[in-house]
Design a protein around this motif. Structure first.
Motif, PDB file in Angstrom:
ATOM      1  N   ALA A 181     -48.065 -60.699  13.850  1.00 34.49           N
ATOM      2  CA  ALA A 181     -49.374 -60.900  13.218  1.00 34.49           C
ATOM      3  C   ALA A 181     -50.500 -60.648  14.220  1.00 34.49           C
ATOM      4  CB  ALA A 181     -49.473 -62.321  12.657  1.00 34.49           C
ATOM      5  N   SER A 182     -50.350 -61.144  15.440  1.00 33.55           N
ATOM      6  CA  SER A 182     -51.354 -60.911  16.484  1.00 33.55           C
ATOM      7  C   SER A 182     -51.460 -59.430  16.812  1.00 33.55           C
ATOM      8  CB  SER A 182     -50.995 -61.688  17.754  1.00 33.55           C
ATOM      9  OG  SER A 182     -51.026 -63.075  17.535  1.00 33.55           O
ATOM     10  N   LEU A 183     -50.306 -58.755  16.854  1.00 37.38           N
ATOM     11  CA  LEU A 183     -50.278 -57.315  17.135  1.00 37.38           C
ATOM     12  C   LEU A 183     -51.052 -56.534  16.076  1.00 37.38           C
ATOM     13  CD1 LEU A 183     -49.100 -54.943  18.822  1.00 37.38           C
ATOM     14  CD2 LEU A 183     -47.147 -54.960  17.251  1.00 37.38           C
ATOM     15  N   ILE A 184     -50.893 -56.926  14.832  1.00 27.01           N
ATOM     16  CA  ILE A 184     -51.578 -56.239  13.737  1.00 27.01           C
ATOM     17  C   ILE A 184     -53.091 -56.422  13.856  1.00 27.01           C
ATOM     18  CG2 ILE A 184     -51.978 -56.266  11.240  1.00 27.01           C
ATOM     19  CD1 ILE A 184     -48.955 -57.029  10.998  1.00 27.01           C
ATOM     20  N   VAL A 185     -53.532 -57.655  14.067  1.00 29.64           N
ATOM     21  CA  VAL A 185     -54.970 -57.926  14.128  1.00 29.64           C
ATOM     22  C   VAL A 185     -55.602 -57.274  15.354  1.00 29.64           C
ATOM     23  CG1 VAL A 185     -56.721 -59.727  14.319  1.00 29.64           C
ATOM     24  CG2 VAL A 185     -54.763 -60.056  12.808  1.00 29.64           C
ATOM     25  N   GLU A 186     -54.983 -57.476  16.523  1.00 27.95           N
ATOM     26  CA  GLU A 186     -55.525 -56.865  17.740  1.00 27.95           C
ATOM     27  C   GLU A 186     -55.410 -55.342  17.688  1.00 27.95           C
ATOM     28  OE1 GLU A 186     -56.995 -58.078  20.577  1.00 27.95           O
ATOM     29  OE2 GLU A 186     -57.188 -59.955  19.478  1.00 27.95           O
ATOM     30  N   GLY A 187     -54.299 -54.862  17.158  1.00 28.13           N
ATOM     31  CA  GLY A 187     -54.091 -53.421  17.065  1.00 28.13           C
ATOM     32  C   GLY A 187     -55.076 -52.744  16.136  1.00 28.13           C
ATOM     33  N   SER A 188     -55.496 -53.459  15.099  1.00 32.15           N
ATOM     34  CA  SER A 188     -56.472 -52.882  14.176  1.00 32.15           C
ATOM     35  C   SER A 188     -57.774 -52.565  14.897  1.00 32.15           C
ATOM     36  CB  SER A 188     -56.740 -53.843  13.014  1.00 32.15           C
ATOM     37  OG  SER A 188     -57.459 -54.984  13.445  1.00 32.15           O
ATOM     38  N   LEU A 189     -58.075 -53.322  15.950  1.00 31.01           N
ATOM     39  CA  LEU A 189     -59.274 -53.059  16.760  1.00 31.01           C
ATOM     40  C   LEU A 189     -59.019 -51.956  17.773  1.00 31.01           C
ATOM     41  CD1 LEU A 189     -60.428 -56.722  17.536  1.00 31.01           C
ATOM     42  CD2 LEU A 189     -61.002 -55.300  15.565  1.00 31.01           C
ATOM     43  N   SER A 190     -57.899 -52.049  18.461  1.00 23.57           N
ATOM     44  CA  SER A 190     -57.647 -51.110  19.559  1.00 23.57           C
ATOM     45  C   SER A 190     -57.489 -49.680  19.074  1.00 23.57           C
ATOM     46  CB  SER A 190     -56.407 -51.535  20.357  1.00 23.57           C
ATOM     47  OG  SER A 190     -55.243 -51.477  19.572  1.00 23.57           O
ATOM     48  N   HIS A 191     -56.895 -49.484  17.902  1.00 24.89           N
ATOM     49  CA  HIS A 191     -56.715 -48.117  17.407  1.00 24.89           C
ATOM     50  C   HIS A 191     -58.054 -47.460  17.082  1.00 24.89           C
ATOM     51  CE1 HIS A 191     -52.435 -47.414  17.362  1.00 24.89           C
ATOM     52  NE2 HIS A 191     -52.240 -48.630  16.900  1.00 24.89           N
ATOM     53  N   TYR A 192     -58.987 -48.243  16.545  1.00 19.75           N
ATOM     54  CA  TYR A 192     -60.316 -47.690  16.304  1.00 19.75           C
ATOM     55  C   TYR A 192     -60.979 -47.310  17.621  1.00 19.75           C
ATOM     56  CZ  TYR A 192     -60.525 -48.804  11.320  1.00 19.75           C
ATOM     57  OH  TYR A 192     -60.315 -48.830   9.964  1.00 19.75           O
ATOM     58  N   PHE A 193     -60.844 -48.172  18.614  1.00 20.22           N
ATOM     59  CA  PHE A 193     -61.445 -47.907  19.921  1.00 20.22           C
ATOM     60  C   PHE A 193     -60.819 -46.673  20.564  1.00 20.22           C
ATOM     61  CE2 PHE A 193     -62.092 -48.437  24.467  1.00 20.22           C
ATOM     62  CZ  PHE A 193     -63.435 -48.786  24.524  1.00 20.22           C
ATOM     63  N   LEU A 194     -59.499 -46.598  20.512  1.00 20.45           N
ATOM     64  CA  LEU A 194     -58.807 -45.450  21.097  1.00 20.45           C
ATOM     65  C   LEU A 194     -59.195 -44.149  20.398  1.00 20.45           C
ATOM     66  CD1 LEU A 194     -55.204 -46.903  21.579  1.00 20.45           C
ATOM     67  CD2 LEU A 194     -56.851 -46.385  23.379  1.00 20.45           C
ATOM     68  N   SER A 195     -59.296 -44.193  19.084  1.00 19.69           N
ATOM     69  CA  SER A 195     -59.622 -42.973  18.343  1.00 19.69           C
ATOM     70  C   SER A 195     -61.014 -42.461  18.689  1.00 19.69           C
ATOM     71  CB  SER A 195     -59.516 -43.217  16.836  1.00 19.69           C
ATOM     72  OG  SER A 195     -60.508 -44.112  16.385  1.00 19.69           O
ATOM     73  N   GLU A 196     -61.918 -43.369  19.101  1.00 23.70           N
ATOM     74  CA  GLU A 196     -63.273 -42.961  19.445  1.00 23.70           C
ATOM     75  C   GLU A 196     -63.404 -42.525  20.900  1.00 23.70           C
ATOM     76  OE1 GLU A 196     -66.160 -45.893  18.492  1.00 23.70           O
ATOM     77  OE2 GLU A 196     -65.860 -45.743  16.325  1.00 23.70           O
ATOM     78  N   HIS A 197     -62.597 -43.136  21.790  1.00 26.57           N
ATOM     79  CA  HIS A 197     -62.814 -42.914  23.219  1.00 26.57           C
ATOM     80  C   HIS A 197     -61.621 -42.295  23.961  1.00 26.57           C
ATOM     81  CE1 HIS A 197     -66.526 -45.189  22.800  1.00 26.57           C
ATOM     82  NE2 HIS A 197     -65.836 -46.144  22.194  1.00 26.57           N
ATOM     83  N   PHE A 198     -60.409 -42.535  23.483  1.00 29.11           N
ATOM     84  CA  PHE A 198     -59.204 -41.989  24.111  1.00 29.11           C
ATOM     85  C   PHE A 198     -58.291 -41.433  23.024  1.00 29.11           C
ATOM     86  CE2 PHE A 198     -60.619 -45.573  26.770  1.00 29.11           C
ATOM     87  CZ  PHE A 198     -60.829 -44.919  27.977  1.00 29.11           C
ATOM     88  N   GLU A 199     -58.800 -40.441  22.318  1.00 35.35           N
ATOM     89  CA  GLU A 199     -58.130 -39.992  21.098  1.00 35.35           C
ATOM     90  C   GLU A 199     -56.729 -39.442  21.337  1.00 35.35           C
ATOM     91  OE1 GLU A 199     -60.069 -35.516  20.759  1.00 35.35           O
ATOM     92  OE2 GLU A 199     -60.840 -37.143  19.516  1.00 35.35           O
ATOM     93  N   ASN A 200     -56.434 -39.004  22.569  1.00 37.16           N
ATOM     94  CA  ASN A 200     -55.085 -38.487  22.843  1.00 37.16           C
ATOM     95  C   ASN A 200     -54.075 -39.609  23.081  1.00 37.16           C
ATOM     96  OD1 ASN A 200     -56.381 -39.118  25.272  1.00 37.16           O
ATOM     97  ND2 ASN A 200     -55.152 -37.663  26.445  1.00 37.16           N
ATOM     98  N   LEU A 201     -54.521 -40.873  23.032  1.00 39.33           N
ATOM     99  CA  LEU A 201     -53.619 -42.003  23.225  1.00 39.33           C
ATOM    100  C   LEU A 201     -53.186 -42.646  21.908  1.00 39.33           C
ATOM    101  CD1 LEU A 201     -55.193 -43.793  26.339  1.00 39.33           C
ATOM    102  CD2 LEU A 201     -53.380 -42.065  26.268  1.00 39.33           C
ATOM    103  N   THR A 202     -53.640 -42.097  20.801  1.00 40.79           N
ATOM    104  CA  THR A 202     -53.245 -42.638  19.502  1.00 40.79           C
ATOM    105  C   THR A 202     -53.032 -41.502  18.510  1.00 40.79           C
ATOM    106  OG1 THR A 202     -53.888 -44.087  17.670  1.00 40.79           O
ATOM    107  CG2 THR A 202     -55.661 -42.948  18.815  1.00 40.79           C
ATOM    108  N   ASP A 203     -52.164 -41.740  17.547  1.00 48.15           N
ATOM    109  CA  ASP A 203     -51.947 -40.785  16.462  1.00 48.15           C
ATOM    110  C   ASP A 203     -52.803 -41.130  15.244  1.00 48.15           C
ATOM    111  OD1 ASP A 203     -49.733 -39.337  17.771  1.00 48.15           O
ATOM    112  OD2 ASP A 203     -48.664 -41.226  17.528  1.00 48.15           O
ATOM    113  N   CYS A 204     -53.510 -42.247  15.336  1.00 49.68           N
ATOM    114  CA  CYS A 204     -54.282 -42.743  14.196  1.00 49.68           C
ATOM    115  C   CYS A 204     -55.766 -42.475  14.415  1.00 49.68           C
ATOM    116  CB  CYS A 204     -54.037 -44.238  14.002  1.00 49.68           C
ATOM    117  SG  CYS A 204     -52.303 -44.663  13.751  1.00 49.68           S
ATOM    118  N   HIS A 205     -56.332 -41.595  13.599  1.00 50.92           N
ATOM    119  CA  HIS A 205     -57.726 -41.217  13.786  1.00 50.92           C
ATOM    120  C   HIS A 205     -58.586 -41.480  12.552  1.00 50.92           C
ATOM    121  CE1 HIS A 205     -56.665 -39.439  17.624  1.00 50.92           C
ATOM    122  NE2 HIS A 205     -55.655 -38.813  17.031  1.00 50.92           N
ATOM    123  N   SER A 206     -58.088 -42.321  11.684  1.00 52.20           N
ATOM    124  CA  SER A 206     -58.856 -42.716  10.502  1.00 52.20           C
ATOM    125  C   SER A 206     -58.296 -44.038   9.994  1.00 52.20           C
ATOM    126  CB  SER A 206     -58.762 -41.660   9.409  1.00 52.20           C
ATOM    127  OG  SER A 206     -57.447 -41.611   8.869  1.00 52.20           O
TER     128      SER A 206
END
Length: 224
Positions: A181-206
């Motif tokens: 549950a913590s992974l989901i909540v924290e991950g929901s933030l980190s993926h947005y951040f990664l997609s904006e600033h380190f896009e090659n570190l995530t497969d999720c861009h939307s």
């Protein structure tokens, strides 16, 4: 649903403010314009002096509501998680299928907050961007233990516990419900951040890709 909430108010720890910003027009301006300015400048460059200038007031008037910008950021964080919590409760209460309820909960965590779950006139997209970028700074500090004891993170933690209980309902023998549950909540933030600033570190861009990723993670991890 919107018509049911004309006087709705998120319950926020009154230790976070000196005067309730919902109690006056000036207080509501501080919140709505604070969101605009923090999203634009970042919390490091944001000051109460700049906020006062934007709302055509004086710096001392802002300090009558909040002790410092850290407390304001904590307030905004609680507002955000509170909106998501009530959205989650409204959307999942009455759902009979526990698996669909869990998937719906994750979808809500990933989506933008619903503006009508608060009496403030806020830009929900900008509030989410603030949480994506700044929430980690709220608790990565030397005061986190004291602030946790003061229940500053109660809403955030309660939201995670709700999802954890849903996971336990779907898969009672799964041993890591709170971690997931913590992974989901924290991950929901980190993926947005990664997609904006380190896009090659995530497969999720939307939002759609993030939602599909967590649906895949849940169904395969819990074997549902």
């Amino acid at each position: 649903m919107e018509s049911l909430l004309p006087n709705f108010k998120i319950n926020i720890n009154d230790s976070l403010y000196l005067k309730d910003p919902e109690s006056s027009e000036l207080g509501r301006k501080i919140i709505s314009n604070g969101i605009q300015l923090i999203e634009k400048l970042g919390i490091e460059d944001f000051t109460f002096k700049k906020l006062a200038s934007q709302i055509h007031s004086n710096e001392s008037s802002v300090y009558r509501y909040f002790e410092n910008k850290h407390k304001l950021l904590l307030y905004l964080s609680t507002l955000y998680w509170g909106i998501l919590e009530y959205h989650l409760v409204f959307e999942t209460t009455g759902m009979k299928d526990d698996k669909k309820k869990l998937i719906k909960a994750v979808e809500i965590i990933i989506s933008n907050p619903e503006e009508f779950f608060t009496t403030f006139e806020i830009d929900a997209n900008k509030l989410k961007k603030i949480i994506n970028s700044e929430f980690v700074k709220v608790y990565h500090n030397k005061s986190v233990e004291e602030e946790n004891k003061s229940r500053y993170f109660a809403t955030y933690k309660r939201l995670i516990f709700r999802i954890s209980k849903m996971i336990e309902t779907v898969k009672p023998d799964y041993q890591y419900s709170q971690s997931l549950a913590s992974l989901i909540v924290e991950g929901s933030l980190s993926h947005y951040f990664l997609s904006e600033h380190f896009e090659n570190l995530t497969d999720c861009h939307s939002t759609k890709h993030i939602r599909l990723f967590y649906q895949d993670l849940l169904t395969k991890t819990l074997k549902i």
